[in-house]
Design a protein around this motif. Sequence first.
Motif, mmCIF file in Angstrom:
data_model
loop_
_atom_site.group_PDB
_atom_site.id
_atom_site.type_symbol
_atom_site.label_atom_id
_atom_site.label_comp_id
_atom_site.label_asym_id
_atom_site.label_seq_id
_atom_site.Cartn_x
_atom_site.Cartn_y
_atom_site.Cartn_z
ATOM 1 N N ARG A 14 38.813 33.733 38.095
ATOM 2 C CA ARG A 14 39.138 32.758 39.134
ATOM 3 C C ARG A 14 38.733 31.347 38.717
ATOM 4 O O ARG A 14 37.786 31.149 37.952
ATOM 5 C CB ARG A 14 38.406 33.133 40.430
ATOM 6 C CG ARG A 14 38.876 34.450 41.042
ATOM 7 C CD ARG A 14 37.963 34.910 42.157
ATOM 8 N NE ARG A 14 37.641 33.854 43.087
ATOM 9 C CZ ARG A 14 38.420 33.455 44.109
ATOM 10 N NH1 ARG A 14 39.569 34.069 44.324
ATOM 11 N NH2 ARG A 14 38.039 32.472 44.908
ATOM 12 N N ALA A 67 39.084 38.541 49.655
ATOM 13 C CA ALA A 67 38.643 37.224 50.143
ATOM 14 C C ALA A 67 37.166 37.065 49.820
ATOM 15 O O ALA A 67 36.341 37.890 50.227
ATOM 16 C CB ALA A 67 38.883 37.095 51.645
ATOM 17 N N LYS A 92 38.621 48.833 54.705
ATOM 18 C CA LYS A 92 38.059 47.552 54.294
ATOM 19 C C LYS A 92 36.710 47.812 53.640
ATOM 20 O O LYS A 92 35.877 48.546 54.181
ATOM 21 C CB LYS A 92 37.904 46.603 55.483
ATOM 22 C CG LYS A 92 37.306 45.242 55.095
ATOM 23 C CD LYS A 92 37.353 44.245 56.239
ATOM 24 C CE LYS A 92 38.737 43.651 56.361
ATOM 25 N NZ LYS A 92 38.746 42.490 57.309
ATOM 26 N N ASP A 94 45.444 43.887 44.518
ATOM 27 C CA ASP A 94 46.334 42.776 44.854
ATOM 28 C C ASP A 94 45.473 41.572 45.227
ATOM 29 O O ASP A 94 44.625 41.674 46.123
ATOM 30 C CB ASP A 94 47.221 43.192 46.030
ATOM 31 C CG ASP A 94 48.196 42.120 46.458
ATOM 32 O OD1 ASP A 94 48.068 40.966 46.008
ATOM 33 O OD2 ASP A 94 49.087 42.427 47.267
ATOM 34 N N PRO A 95 45.644 40.417 44.569
ATOM 35 C CA PRO A 95 44.832 39.241 44.910
ATOM 36 C C PRO A 95 44.912 38.850 46.379
ATOM 37 O O PRO A 95 43.975 38.241 46.903
ATOM 38 C CB PRO A 95 45.408 38.140 44.008
ATOM 39 C CG PRO A 95 46.015 38.875 42.856
ATOM 40 C CD PRO A 95 46.550 40.157 43.438
ATOM 41 N N ALA A 96 45.987 39.200 47.058
ATOM 42 C CA ALA A 96 46.118 38.868 48.476
ATOM 43 C C ALA A 96 45.202 39.722 49.350
ATOM 44 O O ALA A 96 45.011 39.402 50.530
ATOM 45 C CB ALA A 96 47.566 39.044 48.925
ATOM 46 N N ARG A 97 44.634 40.781 48.783
ATOM 47 C CA ARG A 97 43.800 41.708 49.561
ATOM 48 C C ARG A 97 42.310 41.417 49.462
ATOM 49 O O ARG A 97 41.511 42.120 50.063
ATOM 50 C CB ARG A 97 44.067 43.143 49.102
ATOM 51 C CG ARG A 97 45.457 43.656 49.472
ATOM 52 C CD ARG A 97 45.696 45.038 48.876
ATOM 53 N NE ARG A 97 46.920 45.631 49.408
ATOM 54 C CZ ARG A 97 46.953 46.528 50.384
ATOM 55 N NH1 ARG A 97 45.824 46.906 50.952
ATOM 56 N NH2 ARG A 97 48.091 47.016 50.811
ATOM 57 N N LEU A 101 41.275 40.378 38.983
ATOM 58 C CA LEU A 101 40.955 39.885 40.328
ATOM 59 C C LEU A 101 39.780 38.922 40.321
ATOM 60 O O LEU A 101 39.642 38.097 41.229
ATOM 61 C CB LEU A 101 40.619 41.061 41.255
ATOM 62 C CG LEU A 101 41.751 41.901 41.818
ATOM 63 C CD1 LEU A 101 41.178 42.977 42.719
ATOM 64 C CD2 LEU A 101 42.741 41.048 42.576
ATOM 65 N N THR A 126 40.660 44.961 51.064
ATOM 66 C CA THR A 126 41.358 45.924 51.901
ATOM 67 C C THR A 126 42.183 46.864 51.042
ATOM 68 O O THR A 126 42.963 46.417 50.194
ATOM 69 C CB THR A 126 42.270 45.218 52.905
ATOM 70 O OG1 THR A 126 41.494 44.329 53.711
ATOM 71 C CG2 THR A 126 42.963 46.223 53.824
#
Length: 393
Positions: A50, A119, A76, A114-117, A47, A109
């Motif tokens: 980057r 920010a 969160k 998951d990279p989508a979770r 994760l 979250t």
Amino acid sequence: MHMPHFTCLWLGFFALAACTTPETSQQAAPPTALKYRVEAAPEWTALFHRDVGWFGADGIFSIPLDGNDAQDADEKTLLIFSDTYIGEVRDGKPLPGHKMVNNSVAYFTGRNPDPARIAFHYKKGADGSPETFFVPKNARAKPGQYYWLGDGFVNKALGNTLYLFAYHVEMTGPGVFDFAEREVSLIALPAGSQPPFDTQRQLVAPLHVRHDSLGEGNFGSGVFVNTDWAGAPYPDGYVYVYGCIGQEKSLVAARVLADRFEQFDAWQYWNGSQWQADIGQVAVITQAVSNELSLTPLPDGRYLLIFQVLGLSDKVGMRIGESPVGPFGEIEEIWRTPEFDEGLWCYNAKAHPALSRPGELLISYNTITPDFWNDIQEDAYIYRPRFIRMVWE
């Protein structure tokens, strides 16, 4: 030497004597033998691999925004970082124009990597250039100082205020370890605060330790919130705050009732046998810990201290304590960091209960090199968290 991708360590724990400190007088039944294995958690490490925006940092304390460290699939969590690199990476090297800021954050979250979770956030100037969220701006601030962030928590007893420990750092030379931490402050963020955290308060905190025999250091290395609303199994209403001081990496402890957290005359310090009001009487609980660490309660009434052995080494260690202030057992070296064989220095291991799946405990540590300023120009990925997990059997 190449380390295997997966390492298994079986350990047995047996019952310890009942704790006699007032805050943990209520005990569970004697613990049965406990076994676990330790393994790499590459999906978590990935994760933080980057190429755009945030591409490296140290720190990574995790703060559940609901104030409860219990595992929650929809929770969160705020991740806080200290020195952070912002820019673009191509072929493993940062492109010209990258910049280091002194702190940044991310929001995550749930507990699935998951990279989508996740920010990442950093402060932006008027022209969009990276800036630092938290800069010393109180009565103790001096020109040239900046903040490194310690641990923090959401205090439900004080209107869900989010508190962060922040060390006043001054560079003393050109080397990666040429610095001094002169003071510590508390950053208070109102409930629901969002980047760029413009409503922050910065409280002068008399929590710097200068001890004739032990050395110097600050409280804020780790926080354990021992309240019912934080999900603690044996709550006593106190927030326990730990410090790592001196060359021996000595662990010291303070506590304060959650609803009196900003009242520094209400803070108490462990002197080896009892809690008292004089920070100058603070005593060593145990040694060989790290400047960032964690204390996690176990279901059987004991406490798990996670740290990097001696602060910077190839070993992630743990000690088992009978109370939040011990006594703690001997060091168990639960993981040898394979990055050490690649020339990376490893430091500041700690656990992340709010990010852990049931039956597991997620643990991070950081990596750096002795010639960090130059080495990162050749390899952008050397400076980021790495993860392992303890899996309970």
